[in-house]
Design a protein around this motif. Structure first.
Motif, PDB file in Angstrom:
ATOM      1  N   LEU A   1      -0.285  -5.547 -12.757  1.00 44.39           N
ATOM      2  CA  LEU A   1       1.258  -5.107 -12.238  1.00 44.39           C
ATOM      3  C   LEU A   1       0.814  -2.939 -13.138  1.00 44.39           C
ATOM      4  N   ALA A   2       0.970  -2.850 -14.492  1.00 42.71           N
ATOM      5  CA  ALA A   2       0.890  -1.624 -15.029  1.00 42.71           C
ATOM      6  C   ALA A   2      -0.521  -1.040 -13.730  1.00 42.71           C
ATOM      7  N   LEU A   3      -1.628  -1.394 -13.575  1.00 40.50           N
ATOM      8  CA  LEU A   3      -2.853  -0.611 -13.389  1.00 40.50           C
ATOM      9  C   LEU A   3      -2.120  -0.581 -11.832  1.00 40.50           C
ATOM     10  N   ALA A   4      -1.927  -1.337 -10.985  1.00 37.42           N
ATOM     11  CA  ALA A   4      -1.610  -1.200  -9.726  1.00 37.42           C
ATOM     12  C   ALA A   4      -0.386  -0.183  -9.974  1.00 37.42           C
ATOM     13  N   LYS A   5       0.509   0.011 -10.833  1.00 34.71           N
ATOM     14  CA  LYS A   5       1.529   1.288 -10.433  1.00 34.71           C
ATOM     15  C   LYS A   5       0.576   2.844 -10.598  1.00 34.71           C
ATOM     16  N   SER A   6      -0.468   2.586 -11.436  1.00 35.99           N
ATOM     17  CA  SER A   6      -0.870   3.470 -12.146  1.00 35.99           C
ATOM     18  C   SER A   6      -1.687   4.012 -10.717  1.00 35.99           C
ATOM     19  N   LEU A   7      -2.298   3.208  -9.781  1.00 37.57           N
ATOM     20  CA  LEU A   7      -3.078   3.614  -8.631  1.00 37.57           C
ATOM     21  C   LEU A   7      -1.772   4.160  -7.824  1.00 37.57           C
ATOM     22  N   ASN A   8      -0.992   3.769  -7.756  1.00 39.32           N
ATOM     23  CA  ASN A   8      -0.483   3.512  -6.841  1.00 39.32           C
ATOM     24  C   ASN A   8      -0.725   2.407  -5.817  1.00 39.32           C
ATOM     25  N   ALA A   9      -1.238   1.341  -6.032  1.00 43.83           N
ATOM     26  CA  ALA A   9      -1.899   0.245  -4.933  1.00 43.83           C
ATOM     27  C   ALA A   9      -0.079  -0.876  -4.905  1.00 43.83           C
ATOM     28  N   ARG A  10       0.446  -0.210  -3.594  1.00 46.79           N
ATOM     29  CA  ARG A  10       1.801  -0.683  -3.599  1.00 46.79           C
ATOM     30  C   ARG A  10       1.794  -2.024  -2.840  1.00 46.79           C
ATOM     31  N   VAL A  11       0.706  -2.396  -2.205  1.00 48.74           N
ATOM     32  CA  VAL A  11       0.127  -3.969  -1.960  1.00 48.74           C
ATOM     33  C   VAL A  11       0.096  -4.862  -3.081  1.00 48.74           C
ATOM     34  N   LEU A  12      -0.526  -4.442  -3.576  1.00 46.45           N
ATOM     35  CA  LEU A  12      -1.158  -5.385  -5.468  1.00 46.45           C
ATOM     36  C   LEU A  12       0.376  -5.468  -5.987  1.00 46.45           C
ATOM     37  N   GLU A  13       0.820  -4.563  -6.120  1.00 48.47           N
ATOM     38  CA  GLU A  13       2.132  -4.287  -6.840  1.00 48.47           C
ATOM     39  C   GLU A  13       2.577  -5.521  -6.325  1.00 48.47           C
ATOM     40  N   ILE A  14       3.125  -5.594  -4.991  1.00 51.03           N
ATOM     41  CA  ILE A  14       4.330  -6.721  -4.212  1.00 51.03           C
ATOM     42  C   ILE A  14       3.584  -8.183  -4.521  1.00 51.03           C
ATOM     43  N   LYS A  15       2.074  -7.848  -4.876  1.00 56.67           N
ATOM     44  CA  LYS A  15       1.614  -9.140  -4.993  1.00 56.67           C
ATOM     45  C   LYS A  15       1.845  -9.922  -6.241  1.00 56.67           C
TER      46      LYS A  15
ATOM     47  N   ALA B   1      13.840 -14.228 -13.068  1.00 53.81           N
ATOM     48  CA  ALA B   1      12.729 -14.529 -12.062  1.00 53.81           C
ATOM     49  C   ALA B   1      13.451 -13.523 -10.561  1.00 53.81           C
ATOM     50  N   LEU B   2      14.576 -13.994 -10.217  1.00 49.38           N
ATOM     51  CA  LEU B   2      15.371 -13.730  -9.814  1.00 49.38           C
ATOM     52  C   LEU B   2      14.823 -11.839  -9.473  1.00 49.38           C
ATOM     53  N   SER B   3      15.215 -11.255 -10.548  1.00 54.74           N
ATOM     54  CA  SER B   3      15.043 -10.051 -10.818  1.00 54.74           C
ATOM     55  C   SER B   3      13.394  -9.367 -10.245  1.00 54.74           C
ATOM     56  N   TYR B   4      12.340 -10.080 -10.533  1.00 54.91           N
ATOM     57  CA  TYR B   4      11.295  -9.758 -10.202  1.00 54.91           C
ATOM     58  C   TYR B   4      11.378 -10.565  -8.633  1.00 54.91           C
ATOM     59  N   TYR B   5      12.016 -11.467  -7.911  1.00 56.84           N
ATOM     60  CA  TYR B   5      12.205 -11.349  -6.500  1.00 56.84           C
ATOM     61  C   TYR B   5      13.039 -10.501  -5.973  1.00 56.84           C
ATOM     62  N   LYS B   6      14.094  -9.785  -6.852  1.00 55.86           N
ATOM     63  CA  LYS B   6      14.525  -8.832  -5.912  1.00 55.86           C
ATOM     64  C   LYS B   6      13.486  -7.086  -5.858  1.00 55.86           C
TER      65      LYS B   6
ATOM     66  N   LEU C   1      12.364  -6.164  -2.143  1.00 57.34           N
ATOM     67  CA  LEU C   1      12.430  -4.084  -2.291  1.00 57.34           C
ATOM     68  C   LEU C   1      11.637  -3.809  -1.730  1.00 57.34           C
ATOM     69  N   LEU C   2      10.308  -4.356  -2.937  1.00 54.12           N
ATOM     70  CA  LEU C   2       8.840  -3.219  -2.367  1.00 54.12           C
ATOM     71  C   LEU C   2       8.059  -3.386  -1.052  1.00 54.12           C
ATOM     72  N   GLU C   3       8.344  -5.122  -0.482  1.00 47.74           N
ATOM     73  CA  GLU C   3       7.454  -5.388   0.742  1.00 47.74           C
ATOM     74  C   GLU C   3       8.748  -5.160   2.046  1.00 47.74           C
ATOM     75  N   ASP C   4      10.037  -5.182   1.634  1.00 45.86           N
ATOM     76  CA  ASP C   4      10.590  -4.209   2.811  1.00 45.86           C
ATOM     77  C   ASP C   4      10.432  -2.744   3.252  1.00 45.86           C
ATOM     78  N   THR C   5      10.417  -2.221   2.327  1.00 43.96           N
ATOM     79  CA  THR C   5       9.975  -0.989   2.075  1.00 43.96           C
ATOM     80  C   THR C   5       8.587  -0.908   2.820  1.00 43.96           C
ATOM     81  N   LEU C   6       7.230  -1.183   2.109  1.00 44.86           N
ATOM     82  CA  LEU C   6       5.935  -1.032   3.333  1.00 44.86           C
ATOM     83  C   LEU C   6       6.069  -1.967   4.392  1.00 44.86           C
ATOM     84  N   PHE C   7       7.007  -3.161   4.671  1.00 43.44           N
ATOM     85  CA  PHE C   7       7.221  -3.250   5.896  1.00 43.44           C
ATOM     86  C   PHE C   7       8.092  -3.331   6.372  1.00 43.44           C
TER      87      PHE C   7
ATOM     88  N   SER D   1      17.557  -8.956   3.748  1.00 46.32           N
ATOM     89  CA  SER D   1      17.919  -8.152   2.506  1.00 46.32           C
ATOM     90  C   SER D   1      19.021  -8.271   2.453  1.00 46.32           C
ATOM     91  N   PRO D   2      20.751  -8.492   2.942  1.00 49.15           N
ATOM     92  CA  PRO D   2      21.796  -9.313   2.199  1.00 49.15           C
ATOM     93  C   PRO D   2      22.172 -10.437   1.993  1.00 49.15           C
TER      94      PRO D   2
END
Length: 670
Positions: A308-322, A340-345, A349-355, A462-463
């Motif tokens: 996750l840290a590498l994905a954020k540094s590279l702006n690799a959003r698909v990998l960040e979602i995974k 678990a809920l925090s990471y699921y949110k 959020l990122l999945e809804d933004t990307l797709f 989302s809601p």
């Protein structure tokens, strides 16, 4: 002159007769020591950069930078293209797709100046590849289809099959597997016919990935192994590492963890040589998945967090979602439902933004454009065949004229036949025009329906997902009483956004179908503004001061409902892009026979390039607010259409960092 001649001999020798890369490197380095023309040095430096791509990433980058400096000094578009494409390839190999995108765009600009259709097709393909690897599938689809169009027009078979292959890859990521397989198989067949040995393993790899996603693991594994054999034979190192990673993934789902780890290690070694951080991050995520399945949760957590840290540094959003999805599953297994809920949110959020609905809408438009262009091309061919047929008919008709001159009876017969044929053609043309008009009307209504359901399908989730997550936690007893207020407040904000979305969508749909009737009457602008202030202050979560400076005697002549929506949307936008502690002011002043109304904020402001497309209904623009508020881009389009239908005008002024002002006019009441 002698040194110059020797340099050319060395260059030709290094490119055509030396089989070993090390010998080629040595010869090229010797050539660079000579006093040569800058254009020769550019070719030598790009060749050195390519030779070091998978063995020494830093050295490859250094040679690439030197080539760019020389090319820009020479200022010849042909050599700029060579240097920029080499740099882009270098960044792609290291997983830095944002930098690769910048140089691929520079290469495209210069190829357009050169009018090199084949190279332009390649540039479009490379840009599409960059967007694909960044997870921007709508932009990737657009550039791949542009590459396909240009390649077909240039009759370039190799570029055509590559573009066809890449369009299939986008369909694969969108889950349209039948479409994906159709394009990938066509591409592989063309590779076999064109003797494109590198294209076959690429196609096998993607087809195997489709089988894997359809859970046909044994078939996928066999095809991956075939692709691996061919990629090693052709020395396609970048593809080899990708295939190794996917083979490892197959073994993970088959619970064969020892084989999975071995394949991950082999792929990791290749990525280390080329310093491909994204490739290494993907492998860390795969290792984390394997460890989680082995119930080694602590080690799995360490691997996924590193990915996750590498994905954020590279702006690799698909990998960040995974990664967020994997972390949510890990903490659920560890029994920490709150995390678990925090990471699921974060995952949702990122999945809804990307797709997002914007991406889906753009993809739909590009897909329709692509299919329409294909139909137009087919239609043009049919028309050409029809023209040929008509020419032949004309030739026959000319012969008949000679015959008809000898026979009056035959002349009359043919004349009458021609008259009947013309009448039939006129009837057919009239029928065709009528069918085309009906088709256009159906297409317009279908586009309205598609846009409507595309937005609803994404923004209503989302809601509902948030409510489902909260109910699940309540059922498990994981939510404390003192936390209920925070969760309730979040649900309130989400459902208020959904209510606004539905109102805008319904009004927008009525507009598109010409079903919205406006009834102009005297309206109190001050009272409308005051009512909306009370409504928005009650539901917004930020501490923002909203001032109503509209005179009490501001009486306009317009439709009350539509102007109420305009004012509410503009105020909502102002609050959305204003930070806590900010101020939003609503003013009105008389200008002749009109009221000039303004909504002003001291928020983040708008970029000039965005300001120009705010009211463009063909491509609604939206971005998140200062508190991560979402939008659809329909609000400002509705404002423009409603203001204009009431006889006014609307525009915006803004400067980044200082705020924005939206102006619109309304007729005064007599």
């Amino acid at each position: 002159m002698k040194k110059f001649f020797c340099a050319f001999v060395l260059l030709a020798f290094s490119f055509s007769t030396l089989a070993q890369d090390q010998k080629r490197i040595s010869v090229i380095q010797d050539s660079l020591k000579l006093t040569l023309a800058d254009t020769i040095d550019i070719r030598l430096l790009t060749e050195l950069s390519t030779l070091h791509t998978f063995s020494n990433g830093k050295l490859s980058a250094r040679y690439s930078e030197e080539a760019i400096k020389l090319a820009e000094k020479v200022d010849d578009p042909k050599f700029k293209v060579l240097a920029y494409q080499t740099a882009a390839h270098n960044f792609t190999s290291s997983g830095n797709y944002s930098s690769a995108l910048r140089y691929d765009n520079l290469a495209l600009e210069n190829d357009i100046a050169l009018r090199d259709s084949s190279s332009i097709a390649m540039d479009y393909n490379n840009i599409g590849d960059d967007y694909y690897d960044l997870g921007e599938y709508d932009d990737a689809f657009f550039y791949f289809t542009q590459s396909l169009r240009v390649a077909k027009e240039a009759d370039d078979t190799l570029r055509t099959l590559v573009a066809m292959h890449n369009v299939g890859r986008v369909f694969k990521e969108l889950g349209q597997y039948d479409q994906a397989l159709s394009h990938l198989k066509k591409s592989m067949k063309m590779s076999e016919q064109f003797n494109d040995k590198e294209g076959i393993p690429y196609s096998l790899n993607e087809i195997a990935d489709v089988l894997f996603r359809r859970q046909k693991y044994d078939s996928a594994l066999m095809m991956f192994m075939d692709a691996l054999t061919l990629s090693r034979k052709e020395k396609i190192f970048l593809l080899e590492s990708v295939i190794l990673t996917k083979i490892a993934g197959v073994h993970v789902v088959k619970n064969d963890f020892s084989k999975a780890k071995a394949y991950y290690d082999s792929a990791y070694a290749i990525h280390q040589k080329s310093e491909n951080k994204l490739g290494m991050a993907e492998i860390e995520l795969g290792r984390g998945d394997a460890l989680m399945r082995e119930k080694n949760f602590d080690d799995a957590l360490q691997k996924v967090e590193a990915s996750l840290a590498l994905a954020k540094s590279l702006n690799a959003r698909v990998l960040e979602i995974k990664c967020y999805n994997q972390l949510s599953a890990l903490w659920e297994l560890k029994g920490d439902h709150s995390r678990a809920l925090s990471y699921y949110k974060q995952f949702k959020l990122l999945e809804d933004t990307l797709f997002s609905q914007d991406m889906q809408g753009k993809l739909l438009r590009d897909q329709v454009r692509f299919e329409t262009e294909a139909r137009d091309t087919q239609s043009a061919r049919e028309q050409a065949r029809l023209v040929d047929a008509l020419k032949k008919q004309q030739f026959v008709r000319n012969i008949l004229v000679v015959v008809m001159a000898l026979s009056g009876i035959l002349l009359i017969t043919v004349y009458r036949s021609g008259q009947r044929r013309r009448k039939i053609n006129m009837l057919l043309l009239q029928h065709q025009d009528e069918m085309e008009k009906r088709s256009e009307e159906l297409e317009r209504l279908n586009q309205v329906k598609d846009k409507f359901f595309s937005i609803i399908s994404h923004d209503l989730r989302s809601p509902i997902n948030a409510l489902a997550g909260l109910l699940d936690l309540l059922d498990k007893g994981a939510v404390k009483p003192e936390e209920m207020h925070l969760h309730t407040q979040e649900l309130k904000v989400r459902f208020n956004h959904t209510r606004t979305l539905l109102n805008n969508l319904l009004d927008w749909t009525l507009l598109q179908m010409d079903k919205l009737n406006l009834q102009a009457a005297k309206i109190n602008i001050h009272r409308i503004v005051e009512e909306n202030i009370q409504l928005l202050i009650a539901v917004q979560a930020k501490n923002i001061k909203v001032l109503n400076n509209v005179p009490a005697n501001a009486i306009g002549f317009a439709d009350s409902n539509t102007i109420n929506l305009v004012i509410r949307n503009l105020m909502t936008n102002a609050i959305k892009f204003t930070n806590d502690g900010g101020v939003v002011k609503i003013d009105a002043e008389e200008r002749g026979h009109e009221w000039l109304i303004s909504v002003k904020d001291n928020g983040v402001g708008i970029k000039p390039e965005v300001l120009n497309i705010l009211f463009d209904k063909t491509a609604p623009y939206t971005t998140r607010g200062t508190a991560n508020e979402k939008g659809t881009g329909l609000g400002l389009i509705l404002c423009k259409e409603f203001v204009e239908k009431n006889g006014g005008k609307i525009w915006a002024e803004s400067a980044e960092g200082t705020g924005s002002t939206f102006w619109f006019t309304l007729p005064k009441a007599n």
